[in-house]
Write a protein that holds these residues in place. Structure first.
Motif, PDB file in Angstrom:
ATOM      1  N   UNK A 537       0.851  -1.198   0.000  1.00  0.00           N
ATOM      2  CA  UNK A 537       0.000   0.000   0.000  1.00  0.00           C
ATOM      3  C   UNK A 537       0.879   1.237   0.000  1.00  0.00           C
ATOM      4  N   UNK A 538       0.497   2.224  -0.744  1.00  0.00           N
ATOM      5  CA  UNK A 538       1.253   3.480  -0.743  1.00  0.00           C
ATOM      6  C   UNK A 538       2.525   3.375  -1.561  1.00  0.00           C
ATOM      7  N   UNK A 539       3.056   4.545  -1.972  1.00  0.00           N
ATOM      8  CA  UNK A 539       4.191   4.564  -2.890  1.00  0.00           C
ATOM      9  C   UNK A 539       5.499   4.188  -2.226  1.00  0.00           C
ATOM     10  N   UNK A 540       6.282   3.394  -2.912  1.00  0.00           N
ATOM     11  CA  UNK A 540       7.657   3.126  -2.493  1.00  0.00           C
ATOM     12  C   UNK A 540       8.428   2.549  -3.676  1.00  0.00           C
ATOM     13  N   UNK A 541       8.699   3.388  -4.672  1.00  0.00           N
ATOM     14  CA  UNK A 541       9.325   2.869  -5.894  1.00  0.00           C
ATOM     15  C   UNK A 541      10.691   2.233  -5.650  1.00  0.00           C
ATOM     16  N   UNK A 542      11.392   2.684  -4.613  1.00  0.00           N
ATOM     17  CA  UNK A 542      12.721   2.105  -4.368  1.00  0.00           C
ATOM     18  C   UNK A 542      12.616   0.633  -3.995  1.00  0.00           C
ATOM     19  N   UNK A 543      11.500   0.260  -3.363  1.00  0.00           N
ATOM     20  CA  UNK A 543      11.359  -1.136  -2.928  1.00  0.00           C
ATOM     21  C   UNK A 543      11.137  -2.080  -4.099  1.00  0.00           C
ATOM     22  N   UNK A 544      10.919  -1.501  -5.279  1.00  0.00           N
ATOM     23  CA  UNK A 544      10.629  -2.360  -6.439  1.00  0.00           C
ATOM     24  C   UNK A 544      11.866  -3.106  -6.924  1.00  0.00           C
ATOM     25  N   UNK A 545      13.025  -2.554  -6.662  1.00  0.00           N
ATOM     26  CA  UNK A 545      14.210  -3.226  -7.172  1.00  0.00           C
ATOM     27  C   UNK A 545      14.993  -3.867  -6.047  1.00  0.00           C
ATOM     28  N   UNK A 546      15.684  -4.957  -6.399  1.00  0.00           N
ATOM     29  CA  UNK A 546      16.501  -5.639  -5.412  1.00  0.00           C
ATOM     30  C   UNK A 546      15.687  -6.433  -4.418  1.00  0.00           C
ATOM     31  N   UNK A 547      14.374  -6.451  -4.553  1.00  0.00           N
ATOM     32  CA  UNK A 547      13.581  -7.248  -3.601  1.00  0.00           C
ATOM     33  C   UNK A 547      13.592  -8.710  -4.032  1.00  0.00           C
ATOM     34  N   UNK A 548      13.386  -9.608  -3.091  1.00  0.00           N
ATOM     35  CA  UNK A 548      13.481 -11.031  -3.446  1.00  0.00           C
ATOM     36  C   UNK A 548      12.263 -11.545  -4.209  1.00  0.00           C
ATOM     37  N   UNK A 549      11.243 -10.702  -4.358  1.00  0.00           N
ATOM     38  CA  UNK A 549       9.990 -11.183  -4.952  1.00  0.00           C
ATOM     39  C   UNK A 549       9.972 -11.042  -6.465  1.00  0.00           C
ATOM     40  N   UNK A 550      11.001 -10.419  -7.011  1.00  0.00           N
ATOM     41  CA  UNK A 550      11.074 -10.351  -8.471  1.00  0.00           C
ATOM     42  C   UNK A 550      10.109  -9.375  -9.109  1.00  0.00           C
ATOM     43  N   UNK A 551       9.598  -8.434  -8.347  1.00  0.00           N
ATOM     44  CA  UNK A 551       8.764  -7.398  -8.954  1.00  0.00           C
ATOM     45  C   UNK A 551       9.652  -6.202  -9.240  1.00  0.00           C
ATOM     46  N   UNK A 552      10.342  -6.248 -10.327  1.00  0.00           N
ATOM     47  CA  UNK A 552      11.421  -5.291 -10.556  1.00  0.00           C
ATOM     48  C   UNK A 552      11.109  -4.306 -11.674  1.00  0.00           C
ATOM     49  N   UNK A 553      11.747  -3.130 -11.555  1.00  0.00           N
ATOM     50  CA  UNK A 553      11.603  -2.120 -12.612  1.00  0.00           C
ATOM     51  C   UNK A 553      12.930  -1.866 -13.319  1.00  0.00           C
ATOM     52  N   UNK A 554      14.013  -2.317 -12.691  1.00  0.00           N
ATOM     53  CA  UNK A 554      15.371  -2.110 -13.222  1.00  0.00           C
ATOM     54  C   UNK A 554      15.643  -0.642 -13.552  1.00  0.00           C
ATOM     55  N   UNK A 555      15.204   0.222 -12.656  1.00  0.00           N
ATOM     56  CA  UNK A 555      15.439   1.652 -12.879  1.00  0.00           C
ATOM     57  C   UNK A 555      16.852   2.018 -12.430  1.00  0.00           C
ATOM     58  N   UNK A 556      17.564   2.770 -13.262  1.00  0.00           N
ATOM     59  CA  UNK A 556      18.844   3.329 -12.828  1.00  0.00           C
ATOM     60  C   UNK A 556      18.868   4.809 -13.196  1.00  0.00           C
ATOM     61  N   UNK A 557      20.037   5.414 -13.235  1.00  0.00           N
ATOM     62  CA  UNK A 557      20.092   6.855 -13.457  1.00  0.00           C
ATOM     63  C   UNK A 557      19.680   7.251 -14.877  1.00  0.00           C
ATOM     64  N   UNK A 558      19.818   6.341 -15.815  1.00  0.00           N
ATOM     65  CA  UNK A 558      19.545   6.714 -17.209  1.00  0.00           C
ATOM     66  C   UNK A 558      18.327   6.045 -17.817  1.00  0.00           C
ATOM     67  N   UNK A 559      17.974   4.908 -17.288  1.00  0.00           N
ATOM     68  CA  UNK A 559      16.974   4.119 -18.019  1.00  0.00           C
ATOM     69  C   UNK A 559      16.108   3.315 -17.055  1.00  0.00           C
ATOM     70  N   UNK A 560      15.035   2.770 -17.606  1.00  0.00           N
ATOM     71  CA  UNK A 560      14.042   2.083 -16.760  1.00  0.00           C
ATOM     72  C   UNK A 560      13.294   1.032 -17.571  1.00  0.00           C
TER      73      UNK A 560
END
Ligand code: BDP
Length: 722
Positions: A537-560
């Motif tokens: 619930x609620x925003x937390x885009x940083x939690x999308x990457x590196x989590x063990x659940x594989x719900x990833x965005x692969x966002x970095x400084x240049x691309x997503x």
């Protein structure tokens, strides 16, 4: 009004008296013993005619010696009716299981079901039309599109000290369980069954897919039988979620290997004990080898070996096994180590090669998308892989990632897009609905499962407006060709009224709600950018990457975005049949709303609209939250209108005001997060520029103190006050 009767309020309609002579004067149910669905239909009609029109009618049984009045509504199964009226046989259309026939000619009403349940569905349909003022002269034949029309409840018997909690339930405690046992008072279960029957749902799995083996203790089986007894008058069957390791954890065996005879015997005994108590039990639901749950793979057996073991134990009773395709190992997913790792690939990888292997009473229950109930996902490609095996789609009525009923999100438009999706299997039209109903691959079983998670709250789901989702689920499972707007308007009329302004405003808000939520919570297919590790619930885009659940965005400084192409990415796009795979393989042919699902692109990549990805993010978050800002005002315009009573008015308003505020938190968190990451300013100068905002922590605080917010970007100055 507190919402308990939901769309079955039978509220008096305008000019009710004027209709009396077009209504039956008595209800006659044939061969109906008390507690049977046909009998229930009779009772419901008496109640409905009284409520909607203020007309009192008697409920007679077919053999009654009482003189029947001139106009009657007859409710029966086709067989019972034809027995009594052989000459009528040729007039009655052919019906499928659970189907009904309705013939209304002024007060003479005939309601026939292919079976008892069908007759009850016919009665509810008639009442539905009556409540909308459609009183007379129609003949309707209606058959369900698919036989499996189940809801799943994720109710715990006991959970870490909180009794009767519901996993991902936002409407209170379990209506089924309390303190590790089935509740004594099952009044709410009966009311739930009534609601479900009125929208054509024929079974409820009553316990969490993360199942507690204790459910299978004899005293709990007795409790389950009581639940089944409450639901039976409504034609709603009971289903159970099983824990694969039960023979060991509950039964005391030294194994739960499905190839061990003692394990098979153990489960056979369980099935026998259950069916002794509940002869019409619908069957089982099994989550195995997923998110830490035990399963056949523990013993190097296949998922089919596991599913078949259960299927064989219930076959002789007519039971089915809904075996979930939601299988993945959250411990082996590692973004840093493996660029090709992709949770989205898991289901097809696990199920490929098993298509020929399942017993014919196994149905594979597949979540609509390959990840997990996100605001937008492509349709799970597994539907196009299983051709011999029956499949059911799993939709989520409870809004786990979608605002948890604190946000209005009408889901039927999303479901409809999914259901209408064409896989082009073998270059032929292969829409999801035709796969589910068995037409495309020539199968008998299949259908729909909706994770409902109602609770003890009188609103059932925690919010009055969220009930349109439960209603729409049932209606689409019965007939997926209906439009989200028509279903919604029917629901509004029954739940509130047919006041044109009421219809107009609730339609406007509801239809705008999914696009708005997508805009402010995660668009372009990036998934719902919610907190992954806690609560969803609620925003937390940083939690999308590196989590063990594989719900990833692969966002970095240049691309997503996740590169899921075959040529360069995780290969997921290649799981679709060739025409569809080719489309998803290239960014140019991938719809913008799934771009970041399939492709990893620079923030400056230009969309078909000409905007860059990052500017689209900024704009969409402003647009989505601006839409949510309109909801409270729109709702306020309904104050005092017909059907908008004070209690529901306040309850809904409270939530919409909250949503309007929370959508701003969403907007600014996500925009700030990607602004920080990319360093690319918003062309319109809004993001990060809060000059005119007065931060609460800068005020003179009496009784409040500043508090660091986590994630920091969800407060404009990184702080809130508590
Ligand atoms: C996830 C839920 C989790 C469920 C799981 C499932 O967060 O509570 O147990 O799906 O469907 O969406 O098994």
């Amino acid at each position: 009004e507190d919402g308990l009767n939901a769309w079955l309020r039978y509220a008096r309609i305008q000019g009710a008296k004027g209709f009396h002579n077009k209504l039956p004067s008595a209800i006659v149910t044939l061969n109906a013993t008390e507690g049977s669905p046909v009998y229930t239909a009779g009772k419901e009609l008496v109640q409905g005619l009284d409520g909607i029109f203020g007309k009192q009618v008697k409920h007679l049984d077919g053999s009654s010696r009482q003189k029947q009045p001139a106009t009657v509504a007859i409710v029966a199964t086709v067989n019972a009716y034809v027995d009594a009226n052989p000459a009528a046989a040729k007039r009655i259309p052919q019906l499928a299981d659970d189907g009904f026939y309705l013939d209304v000619s002024n007060g003479n009403v005939l309601i026939l079901g292919q079976n008892e349940r069908g007759a009850l569905y016919g009665a509810f349909h008639y009442l539905n039309l009556l409540a909308q003022g459609k009183v007379s002269n129609y003949k309707i034949t209606s058959n369900p599109d698919a036989p499996i029309r189940w809801v799943n409840q994720w109710d715990n018997m006991q959970d870490g000290g909180t009794h009767g909690s519901v996993e991902r339930g936002y409407g209170g405690k379990s209506i089924f369980f309390w303190d590790g046992k089935v509740r004594d008072d099952l009044t709410r279960v009966r009311l739930y069954a009534r609601l479900l029957a009125s929208i054509g749902i024929n079974a409820v799995v009553v316990n969490n897919v993360n199942a507690d083996p204790n459910l299978l203790k004899p005293e709990n089986m007795d409790g389950l039988a009581r639940i089944a007894n409450e639901m039976r008058p409504y034609g709603v069957q009971l289903g159970l979620a099983l824990n694969f390791a039960s023979p060991q954890t509950l039964g005391g065996l030294d194994t739960f290997d499905p190839f061990e005879q003692k394990v098979v015997d153990w489960w056979q005994n369980i099935a026998d004990e259950l069916y002794k108590r509940i002869p019409d039990m619908a069957g089982y639901l099994v989550k195995a080898n997923s998110e830490g749950q035990p399963g056949p793979m523990t013993y190097n057996r296949t998922l089919a070996d596991g599913a078949n073991m259960f299927a064989r134990t219930v076959k002789k009773y007519g039971g089915v096994v809904l075996f979930r395709a939601f299988v993945y190992n959250h411990q082996t997913l590692n973004q840093d180590k493996d660029w090709k790792a992709d949770r989205a690939n898991a289901a097809v990888q696990y199920f490929d090669g098993l298509d020929e292997k399942f017993e014919d009473n196994v149905v594979i229950q597949i979540k609509y998308g390959p990840i997990d109930f996100q605001v937008r996902e492509p349709v799970s490609p597994l539907f196009s892989h299983l051709r011999k095996t029956a499949t059911a789609i799993e939709l989520q009525i409870t809004q786990e990632y979608l605002g948890q009923q604190a946000h209005l999100v009408y889901l039927a438009p999303m479901w409809k897009e999914i259901l209408d999706f064409d896989f082009r299997v073998d270059g032929k039209r292969s829409v999801v609905t035709d796969i589910l109903n068995g037409k495309r691959f020539n199968r008998k079983l299949g259908g729909y499962a909706g994770v409902a998670n109602v609770g003890t709250n009188t609103t059932w789901l925690g919010s009055h407006l969220a009930m349109s989702n439960l209603y729409a689920f049932g209606k689409l499972a019965w007939n997926p060709s209906q439009t989200p707007v028509s279903i919604l308007q029917e629901w509004i009329k029954l739940t509130f009224s047919d006041d044109p302004k009421v219809l107009d405003v609730i339609t406007k808000m509801s239809m705008a709600s999914w696009p708005a939520y997508e805009n402010y919570s995660g668009n372009l297919g990036i998934q719902t950018l919610t907190d992954i590790l806690n609560g969803h619930y609620g925003p937390n885009p940083a939690s999308q990457d590196g989590n063990p659940w594989g719900q990833w965005t692969r966002a970095d400084a240049d691309s997503i975005g996740m590169d899921r192409t075959v040529w360069n990415g995780t290969g997921f796009a290649g799981q679709y049949p060739p025409e569809v795979a080719a489309k998803y393989e290239k960014p140019e042919t991938t719809p913008d709303n799934l771009l970041l699902w399939f492709h990893h692109v620079p923030y400056t990549y230009r969309l078909k609209s000409g905007k860059t990805v990052i500017q689209h993010f900024y704009d969409a978050h402003y647009e989505g939250s601006a839409t949510a800002q309109t909801f409270p005002k729109l709702w306020e315009s309904l104050k005092g209108r017909r059907g908008i009573d004070q209690e529901r008015y306040e309850h809904v308003l409270f939530r919409l005001v909250y949503q309007a505020g929370h959508s701003l938190v969403w907007r600014d968190s996500i925009n700030n997060f990607y602004f920080n990451k990319s360093g690319i300013p918003d062309a319109k100068g809004r993001v990060g520029n809060y000059r005119y905002r007065i931060e609460a922590e800068k005020m003179d605080l009496k009784g409040y103190r500043p508090y660091d917010v986590h994630p920091f970007e969800s407060a404009s100055g990184t702080k809130c006050i508590v």
